[in-house]
Design a protein around this motif. Structure first.
Motif, PDB file in Angstrom:
ATOM      1  N   ASN A   1       0.828  -1.206   0.000  1.00 34.60           N
ATOM      2  CA  ASN A   1       0.000   0.000   0.000  1.00 34.60           C
ATOM      3  C   ASN A   1       0.860   1.252   0.000  1.00 34.60           C
ATOM      4  N   LEU A   2       0.386   2.289  -0.673  1.00 38.41           N
ATOM      5  CA  LEU A   2       0.856   3.642  -0.422  1.00 38.41           C
ATOM      6  C   LEU A   2      -0.040   4.206   0.667  1.00 38.41           C
TER       7      LEU A   2
ATOM      8  N   THR B   1      -4.148   6.746  -9.743  1.00 38.82           N
ATOM      9  CA  THR B   1      -3.152   5.799 -10.256  1.00 38.82           C
ATOM     10  C   THR B   1      -1.998   6.539 -10.909  1.00 38.82           C
TER      11      THR B   1
ATOM     12  N   GLU C   1      -0.757   9.455 -10.043  1.00 39.45           N
ATOM     13  CA  GLU C   1       0.122   9.903  -8.970  1.00 39.45           C
ATOM     14  C   GLU C   1       0.929   8.735  -8.410  1.00 39.45           C
ATOM     15  N   ALA C   2       0.250   7.603  -8.229  1.00 38.12           N
ATOM     16  CA  ALA C   2       0.916   6.426  -7.672  1.00 38.12           C
ATOM     17  C   ALA C   2       2.053   5.937  -8.553  1.00 38.12           C
TER      18      ALA C   2
ATOM     19  N   MET D   1       5.708   5.294  -7.127  1.00 37.99           N
ATOM     20  CA  MET D   1       6.254   3.945  -7.123  1.00 37.99           C
ATOM     21  C   MET D   1       7.561   3.856  -7.905  1.00 37.99           C
TER      22      MET D   1
ATOM     23  N   VAL E   1       3.324  -1.792 -10.165  1.00 42.18           N
ATOM     24  CA  VAL E   1       2.302  -0.763  -9.973  1.00 42.18           C
ATOM     25  C   VAL E   1       0.922  -1.344 -10.250  1.00 42.18           C
TER      26      VAL E   1
ATOM     27  N   ASP F   1      -4.421   2.937  -7.976  1.00 43.02           N
ATOM     28  CA  ASP F   1      -4.394   3.947  -6.905  1.00 43.02           C
ATOM     29  C   ASP F   1      -3.417   3.558  -5.801  1.00 43.02           C
ATOM     30  N   TYR F   2      -3.881   3.193  -4.609  1.00 44.20           N
ATOM     31  CA  TYR F   2      -2.945   2.923  -3.512  1.00 44.20           C
ATOM     32  C   TYR F   2      -2.513   1.459  -3.427  1.00 44.20           C
TER      33      TYR F   2
ATOM     34  N   HIS G   1      -0.643  -1.815  -4.598  1.00 45.45           N
ATOM     35  CA  HIS G   1       0.484  -2.254  -5.430  1.00 45.45           C
ATOM     36  C   HIS G   1       1.039  -3.578  -4.916  1.00 45.45           C
TER      37      HIS G   1
ATOM     38  N   ALA H   1       0.475  10.534   0.138  1.00 46.99           N
ATOM     39  CA  ALA H   1       0.842   9.116   0.066  1.00 46.99           C
ATOM     40  C   ALA H   1       2.343   9.049   0.324  1.00 46.99           C
TER      41      ALA H   1
END
Length: 398
Positions: free
Chosen positions: A97-98, A116, A118-119, A123, A138, A141-142, A144, A215
């Protein structure tokens, strides 16, 4: 015979004072769910066996016909299958998780529900700094994935805590145990150092300026090796498809031999495209015998303690998914509706209580029940079933 299973994640709950002592399911306007209950057979499903985590991986494994006590190895490998990542013998997959850490506490298990896009940027920073420890992938979203290669022996020796279960608790008190094991020490250091690295990233600086949770750390948990599941085609003679925004649900379907159907606009959150899920489900029934549609939104509302959003999610599921199937299926069919586990507003987390389920069949009988909810289901003709027996009932009773 065509078969549809609709799972409202965390849809069941407990009575709430603000709702006059009723549950969100009892209050929601859900004519299609109520129609299925009043024209079909009902009961309660015990999807989470005693002493097992009350989470969707365990619960939906049960719904698909696999006893988690025999088949469950951890959440990570299910996520891997949903992301089309092949695990070799000895590989251990972790959910990654982020999250948001703040002043030594777990503030948010979802990093403020970042996008996603941004993630992906965050990542990449994680990979650059910690890629020597394992492989990062990846997701959405949060959510992973982190994989340790050739590390089978560590899967059962580590105790990791799910971030959504420790919101508001201290980071130091929830790190991987036993900390004396080398790999646990390395992973704990990685999670703590990620806070220092990600906090100053421009994406997080902007999120803070906008009043959003950053995050600003990663958290690994749910480790396990690849399970071996007998395909549902071999068990029940049906070809299945799975539709969900949640990677672990797609992974369970893939490991069960079902086809994963990717649907534009599904997010795993309140803004998911309900209509597209139903439309792609109807198309999938052309060349499949079974379609499972999973909706995450009620669970997210339960975790947030948001009564209005939980009611709205139930009503959207009813109107745009269940209603759409009932309006468009024109041959012999079954439609089954259920929660996987309760996520009560008053708890803001999963609990292991049995959940209501209903099966409507064009070939079936009906109970003397008028509504779909946690209490009416107790009067259903199925009684209380262990969750892994649901598929046997579905394909033997109709």
């Amino acid at each position: 015979m065509k078969n549809v299973i609709v799972i409202g994640d965390g849809m069941a709950g407990y009575p709430i004072e603000e709702l006059g002592g009723k549950t969100p399911l009892q209050v929601a306007e859900k004519p299609n769910l109520d129609w299925i209950a009043s024209n079909g057979r009902n009961g309660l499903l015990k999807n989470v066996p005693e002493k097992m985590p009350a989470d969707s991986d365990v619960a939906i494994m049960s719904i698909l016909g696999y006893d988690p006590r025999e088949y469950y190895t951890g959440r990570g490998p299910l996520e891997a299958a949903g992301m089309d990542i092949e695990l070799e013998e000895g590989d251990v997959a972790f959910r990654c998780n982020l999250i948001t850490m703040d002043d030594g506490f777990i503030k948010d298990y979802s990093g403020g529900h970042l996008s996603t896009e941004e993630a992906e940027e965050l990542m990449e920073v994680v990979k650059k700094n910690f890629g020597n420890l394992g492989d990062f992938y990846v997701g959405v979203d949060y959510r992973h994935l982190f994989v340790l290669r050739n590390a089978k022996d560590v899967a059962g020796s580590l105790s990791c805590r799910a971030p959504h279960k420790i919101v508001g608790e201290k980071v130091d008190g929830n790190l991987i145990e036993p900390g004396s094991v080398d790999i646990a020490e390395s992973l704990n250091r990685m999670m703590l150092e990620s806070k220092e690295i990600l906090s100053d990233h421009p994406i997080n600086e902007k999120r803070v300026e906008e009043g959003k949770n950053p995050a600003n750390a990663i958290w690994v948990w749910g480790q396990g090796v690849k399970p071996s599941l007998v395909p549902i085609f071999e068990k029940y003679g049906v070809r299945g498809a799975v539709i969900s925004a949640v990677t672990l649900v797609k992974g369970l379907g893939v490991l069960a031999g079902m086809d994963k159907v990717d649907v534009p606009g599904v997010t795993g959150y309140y803004d998911t495209d309900y209509e597209n899920k139903a439309d792609y489900g109807l198309r999938s029934l052309v060349d499949h015998d079974l379609v499972l549609i999973h909706v995450e939104a009620p669970d997210e509302a339960g975790h947030s303690g948001d009564i209005e959003e939980k009611i709205r999610a139930i009503e959207n599921l009813d109107n745009y998914i269940v209603g759409r199937f009932l309006d468009n299926l024109d041959e012999d069919f079954t439609v089954s509706v259920m929660a996987d586990h309760p996520t009560p507003i008053v708890v803001r987390n999963h609990v292991s209580d049995p959940v209501p389920f209903s099966i409507y069949s064009t070939r079936g009988d009906k109970d003397n029940i008028s509504r779909f909810d946690e209490f009416e289901a107790r009067n259903g003709s199925f009684g209380t079933l262990e969750g892994y027996k649901f598929m046997d009932v579905l394909f033997s009773s109709f």
